[in-house]
Design a protein around this motif. Structure first.
Motif, PDB file in Angstrom:
ATOM      1  N   ASN A   4       0.814  -1.226   0.000  1.00 43.12           N
ATOM      2  CA  ASN A   4       0.000   0.000   0.000  1.00 43.12           C
ATOM      3  C   ASN A   4       0.842   1.268   0.000  1.00 43.12           C
ATOM      4  OD1 ASN A   4      -2.392  -1.602   0.153  1.00 43.12           O
ATOM      5  ND2 ASN A   4      -2.023  -1.856   2.347  1.00 43.12           N
ATOM      6  N   ARG A   5       1.913   1.256  -0.740  1.00 40.77           N
ATOM      7  CA  ARG A   5       2.753   2.444  -0.840  1.00 40.77           C
ATOM      8  C   ARG A   5       2.073   3.468  -1.743  1.00 40.77           C
ATOM      9  NH1 ARG A   5       9.078   3.449  -2.199  1.00 40.77           N
ATOM     10  NH2 ARG A   5       9.400   1.595  -0.948  1.00 40.77           N
ATOM     11  N   LYS A   6       1.945   4.700  -1.272  1.00 47.03           N
ATOM     12  CA  LYS A   6       1.367   5.767  -2.087  1.00 47.03           C
ATOM     13  C   LYS A   6       2.414   6.268  -3.073  1.00 47.03           C
ATOM     14  CE  LYS A   6      -2.114   7.787   1.022  1.00 47.03           C
ATOM     15  NZ  LYS A   6      -2.538   9.060   1.662  1.00 47.03           N
ATOM     16  N   ILE A   7       2.014   6.345  -4.345  1.00 47.88           N
ATOM     17  CA  ILE A   7       2.945   6.843  -5.349  1.00 47.88           C
ATOM     18  C   ILE A   7       2.275   7.881  -6.235  1.00 47.88           C
ATOM     19  CG2 ILE A   7       4.194   4.639  -5.377  1.00 47.88           C
ATOM     20  CD1 ILE A   7       3.006   4.118  -8.168  1.00 47.88           C
ATOM     21  N   ILE A   8       3.099   8.813  -6.718  1.00 51.95           N
ATOM     22  CA  ILE A   8       2.734   9.718  -7.805  1.00 51.95           C
ATOM     23  C   ILE A   8       3.543   9.283  -9.008  1.00 51.95           C
ATOM     24  CG2 ILE A   8       2.847  12.078  -8.692  1.00 51.95           C
ATOM     25  CD1 ILE A   8       2.635  13.026  -5.759  1.00 51.95           C
ATOM     26  N   MET A   9       2.878   9.047 -10.135  1.00 54.51           N
ATOM     27  CA  MET A   9       3.584   8.673 -11.350  1.00 54.51           C
ATOM     28  C   MET A   9       3.718   9.904 -12.242  1.00 54.51           C
ATOM     29  SD  MET A   9       2.477   4.760 -12.188  1.00 54.51           S
ATOM     30  CE  MET A   9       3.874   4.639 -13.301  1.00 54.51           C
ATOM     31  N   ASP A  10       4.941  10.382 -12.375  1.00 59.41           N
ATOM     32  CA  ASP A  10       5.241  11.539 -13.204  1.00 59.41           C
ATOM     33  C   ASP A  10       5.870  11.008 -14.493  1.00 59.41           C
ATOM     34  OD1 ASP A  10       5.488  14.541 -13.384  1.00 59.41           O
ATOM     35  OD2 ASP A  10       7.588  13.966 -13.686  1.00 59.41           O
ATOM     36  N   CYS A  11       5.191  11.192 -15.626  1.00 59.44           N
ATOM     37  CA  CYS A  11       5.563  10.418 -16.804  1.00 59.44           C
ATOM     38  C   CYS A  11       5.329  11.175 -18.109  1.00 59.44           C
ATOM     39  CB  CYS A  11       4.786   9.105 -16.815  1.00 59.44           C
ATOM     40  SG  CYS A  11       2.982   9.303 -16.687  1.00 59.44           S
ATOM     41  N   ASP A  12       5.811  10.561 -19.203  1.00 58.05           N
ATOM     42  CA  ASP A  12       5.639  11.133 -20.544  1.00 58.05           C
ATOM     43  C   ASP A  12       5.281  10.021 -21.539  1.00 58.05           C
ATOM     44  OD1 ASP A  12       8.139   9.910 -20.407  1.00 58.05           O
ATOM     45  OD2 ASP A  12       9.130  11.399 -21.679  1.00 58.05           O
ATOM     46  N   PRO A 122       4.558   9.342   4.020  1.00 57.70           N
ATOM     47  CA  PRO A 122       5.469   9.726   2.926  1.00 57.70           C
ATOM     48  C   PRO A 122       5.024   9.135   1.594  1.00 57.70           C
ATOM     49  CG  PRO A 122       6.707   9.057   4.860  1.00 57.70           C
ATOM     50  CD  PRO A 122       5.276   8.712   5.140  1.00 57.70           C
ATOM     51  N   ILE A 123       5.202   9.922   0.546  1.00 61.37           N
ATOM     52  CA  ILE A 123       4.816   9.524  -0.808  1.00 61.37           C
ATOM     53  C   ILE A 123       6.074   9.239  -1.618  1.00 61.37           C
ATOM     54  CG2 ILE A 123       3.919  10.458  -2.994  1.00 61.37           C
ATOM     55  CD1 ILE A 123       1.586  11.559  -1.547  1.00 61.37           C
ATOM     56  N   THR A 124       5.995   8.236  -2.464  1.00 63.13           N
ATOM     57  CA  THR A 124       7.062   7.935  -3.410  1.00 63.13           C
ATOM     58  C   THR A 124       6.711   8.568  -4.753  1.00 63.13           C
ATOM     59  OG1 THR A 124       7.709   5.871  -2.349  1.00 63.13           O
ATOM     60  CG2 THR A 124       8.231   6.088  -4.682  1.00 63.13           C
ATOM     61  N   ILE A 125       7.653   9.287  -5.327  1.00 66.91           N
ATOM     62  CA  ILE A 125       7.471   9.835  -6.673  1.00 66.91           C
ATOM     63  C   ILE A 125       8.199   8.929  -7.651  1.00 66.91           C
ATOM     64  CG2 ILE A 125       7.915  11.770  -8.225  1.00 66.91           C
ATOM     65  CD1 ILE A 125       7.714  13.626  -5.802  1.00 66.91           C
ATOM     66  N   VAL A 126       7.454   8.417  -8.619  1.00 67.06           N
ATOM     67  CA  VAL A 126       8.032   7.597  -9.680  1.00 67.06           C
ATOM     68  C   VAL A 126       8.116   8.466 -10.925  1.00 67.06           C
ATOM     69  CG1 VAL A 126       7.804   5.508 -11.058  1.00 67.06           C
ATOM     70  CG2 VAL A 126       6.995   5.529  -8.684  1.00 67.06           C
ATOM     71  N   ALA A 127       9.317   8.789 -11.345  1.00 66.80           N
ATOM     72  CA  ALA A 127       9.527   9.718 -12.454  1.00 66.80           C
ATOM     73  C   ALA A 127      10.142   8.966 -13.629  1.00 66.80           C
ATOM     74  CB  ALA A 127      10.427  10.874 -12.021  1.00 66.80           C
ATOM     75  N   THR A 128       9.365   8.809 -14.696  1.00 65.23           N
ATOM     76  CA  THR A 128       9.834   8.043 -15.843  1.00 65.23           C
ATOM     77  C   THR A 128      10.032   8.898 -17.091  1.00 65.23           C
ATOM     78  OG1 THR A 128       7.544   7.424 -16.391  1.00 65.23           O
ATOM     79  CG2 THR A 128       8.806   5.898 -14.993  1.00 65.23           C
ATOM     80  N   ILE A 148       8.722  13.006   1.163  1.00 60.54           N
ATOM     81  CA  ILE A 148       8.927  12.120   0.018  1.00 60.54           C
ATOM     82  C   ILE A 148       9.756  10.931   0.488  1.00 60.54           C
ATOM     83  CG2 ILE A 148       9.906  11.855  -2.286  1.00 60.54           C
ATOM     84  CD1 ILE A 148       9.522  14.858  -2.703  1.00 60.54           C
ATOM     85  N   GLN A 149       9.193   9.748   0.360  1.00 62.91           N
ATOM     86  CA  GLN A 149       9.907   8.542   0.796  1.00 62.91           C
ATOM     87  C   GLN A 149      11.102   8.269  -0.104  1.00 62.91           C
ATOM     88  OE1 GLN A 149       7.394   5.196   1.533  1.00 62.91           O
ATOM     89  NE2 GLN A 149       9.066   3.744   1.708  1.00 62.91           N
ATOM     90  N   GLU A 150      10.859   8.284  -1.397  1.00 63.09           N
ATOM     91  CA  GLU A 150      11.900   8.086  -2.399  1.00 63.09           C
ATOM     92  C   GLU A 150      11.462   8.756  -3.692  1.00 63.09           C
ATOM     93  OE1 GLU A 150      13.927   3.691  -1.851  1.00 63.09           O
ATOM     94  OE2 GLU A 150      11.931   3.769  -2.744  1.00 63.09           O
ATOM     95  N   ILE A 151      12.439   9.142  -4.510  1.00 59.95           N
ATOM     96  CA  ILE A 151      12.178   9.476  -5.909  1.00 59.95           C
ATOM     97  C   ILE A 151      12.806   8.357  -6.725  1.00 59.95           C
ATOM     98  CG2 ILE A 151      12.481  11.137  -7.776  1.00 59.95           C
ATOM     99  CD1 ILE A 151      12.820  13.312  -5.624  1.00 59.95           C
TER     100      ILE A 151
END
Length: 315
Positions: A4-12, A122-128, A148-151
Motif C-alpha cells: 500500500n505504498r502511495k505513489i505519484i507517477m510523473d511520466c511522458d 510519505p509519498i514515493t514519486i516515480v519519475a519516468t 517524500i519517501q523516495e524518488i
C-alpha cells in the motif's frame, strides 16, 4: 514487498511509461497511485497527457486523476523522441484522439506539491520522463522533501542513448535532474545499464500474447512497435522496457541489485550535457546520494510483469 505504498507517477507516455502504468495499477499491485502527472519528453505534454488518459481507460482505472505538467524544460528548448515513440508518442496501437477520460485541470506541479504536503504518510514519486515537474515542485515548495519517501527514476546510466554519454530523460532537462539529485531526498536510479538487460523480444511478446486479455494484448502491440524502432535505431533485438523497471522495483526490490553511490549531472558542456556521473568506484569520496541499479533478475522481472498482466479481466 512494500504494501500500500502511495505513489505519484510523473511520466511522458511513451510505450515503456504505458507499461509501467499498467503494472503499477494492476489488481495484484500493492501500489496506490494517488496521481498521474505528465511532462514534455517523449512527445509534447499535451500528447503525453492524452496517452496517459487512454492507457488508464484501457486499464479501466478512471479513478486515477491525471494532471498536465510542464510543457518544456526549465531552461532548454523542448526536444521529443519521435524516432522512438512516433508522432503520437504511443504509435502502434490505435488510440482515440479524444480520450473518454479527462485531465483534472490542475497543473501537475501543483498536484505534486499538494499531494505530498497533505499526505499523512510519505509519498514515493516515480519519475519516468524528464525531471522538470519534480524539480519545479521542489523549487516551489522545498518542504515537500520532508515527506517524500523516495524518488524512483528511470534515467541516465554510465553510457548514453541520445548522445554518446547522455540518456534521453536526463539530457532533455539536465538542470532539473541536477536539482533532484542535490535535493537530499533518497533517489533510486534505473539507468540504461540495467534497462537494456530487459528486452521485449519475440519470445516475451509471444509469452504475453498467450495471456489474451485486452490489457495484455495492448502491451503486445506496444512491445511490437517498440521492438521495431529499437531494431531500426539501435539494432537491438527487442525494446527495453526502461520505465517499467521503476515499478518492478517497487513491487519486488529483490529483482534488482543496487549500489549506494554518489551521482551528479553534468550540464555545462555542449559535448557532454546531460551526462550522469555515477561514482561506482567511490573516486570522489563523497557521501552517496542515490541507489543505482546495476543488475536484474531477468526471469523474476518477467514473471512479476506477467502476474500483473494476468490480473486484468478477460473479455
Amino acid at each position: 514487498m512494500v504494501n500500500n505504498r502511495k505513489i505519484i507517477m510523473d511520466c511522458d507516455p511513451g510505450h515503456d511509461d504505458a507499461i509501467a502504468l499498467i503494472i503499477a495499477g494492476a489488481e495484484t499491485s500493492p501500489l496506490d497511485i494517488v496521481a498521474v502527472t505528465t511532462v514534455a519528453g517523449n512527445q509534447s505534454v499535451d500528447k503525453n497527457t492524452r496517452n496517459a488518459l487512454n492507457v488508464l481507460d484501457i486499464m479501466q482505472r478512471g479513478d486515477i486523476p491525471v494532471s498536465t505538467g510542464a510543457d518544456r524544460p526549465l531552461i532548454k528548448e523542448s526536444a521529443f523522441a519521435e524516432s522512438i515513440h512516433g508522432e503520437t508518442g504511443l504509435d502502434g496501437p490505435q488510440l482515440p484522439k479524444n480520450p473518454k477520460l479527462k485531465a483534472t485541470g490542475n497543473h501537475g506541479v501543483k498536484v505534486i506539491v499538494d499531494e505530498v504536503l497533505n499526505s499523512d504518510e510519505p509519498i514515493t514519486i516515480v519519475a519516468t520522463g524528464p525531471l522538470t515537474n519534480v524539480a519545479m515542485a521542489l523549487i516551489q515548495e522545498p518542504k515537500i522533501a520532508e515527506n517524500i519517501q523516495e524518488i524512483v527514476i528511470m534515467g541516465g546510466g554510465t553510457f548514453g542513448n541520445w548522445t554518446p554519454t547522455a540518456e534521453f530523460n536526463i539530457w532533455v532537462d539536465g538542470e532539473a535532474a541536477k536539482k533532484v539529485f542535490n535535493s537530499g531526498v533518497p533517489v533510486v536510479v534505473f539507468g540504461l545499464d540495467v534497462t537494456h538487460q530487459l528486452l521485449g523480444n519475440d519470445t516475451i511478446i509471444e509469452r504475453f500474447n498467450q495471456i489474451n486479455n485486452p490489457v495484455s494484448q495492448f502491451v503486445v502491440e506496444l512491445l511490437k512497435f517498440f521492438k521495431s524502432t529499437y531494431k531500426e535505431q539501435f539494432d537491438m533485438d527487442g525494446g527495453p522496457i526502461h520505465d517499467a523497471c521503476t515499478i518492478l522495483y517497487l513491487l519486488n526490490p529483490k529483482i534488482f541489485t543496487l549500489q549506494h553511490t554518489y551521482i551528479q549531472i553534468e550540464n555545462q558542456s555542449p559535448l557532454t550535457y546531460g551526462t550522469m556521473s555515477v561514482d561506482l568506484n567511490h573516486t570522489y569520496h563523497q557521501e552517496p546520494n542515490a541507489h543505482f541499479a546495476t543488475a536484474v533478475d531477468i526471469e523474476l522481472a518477467w514473471n512479476t510483469m506477467e502476474k500483473a498482466l494476468r490480473s486484468y479481466p478477460s473479455l
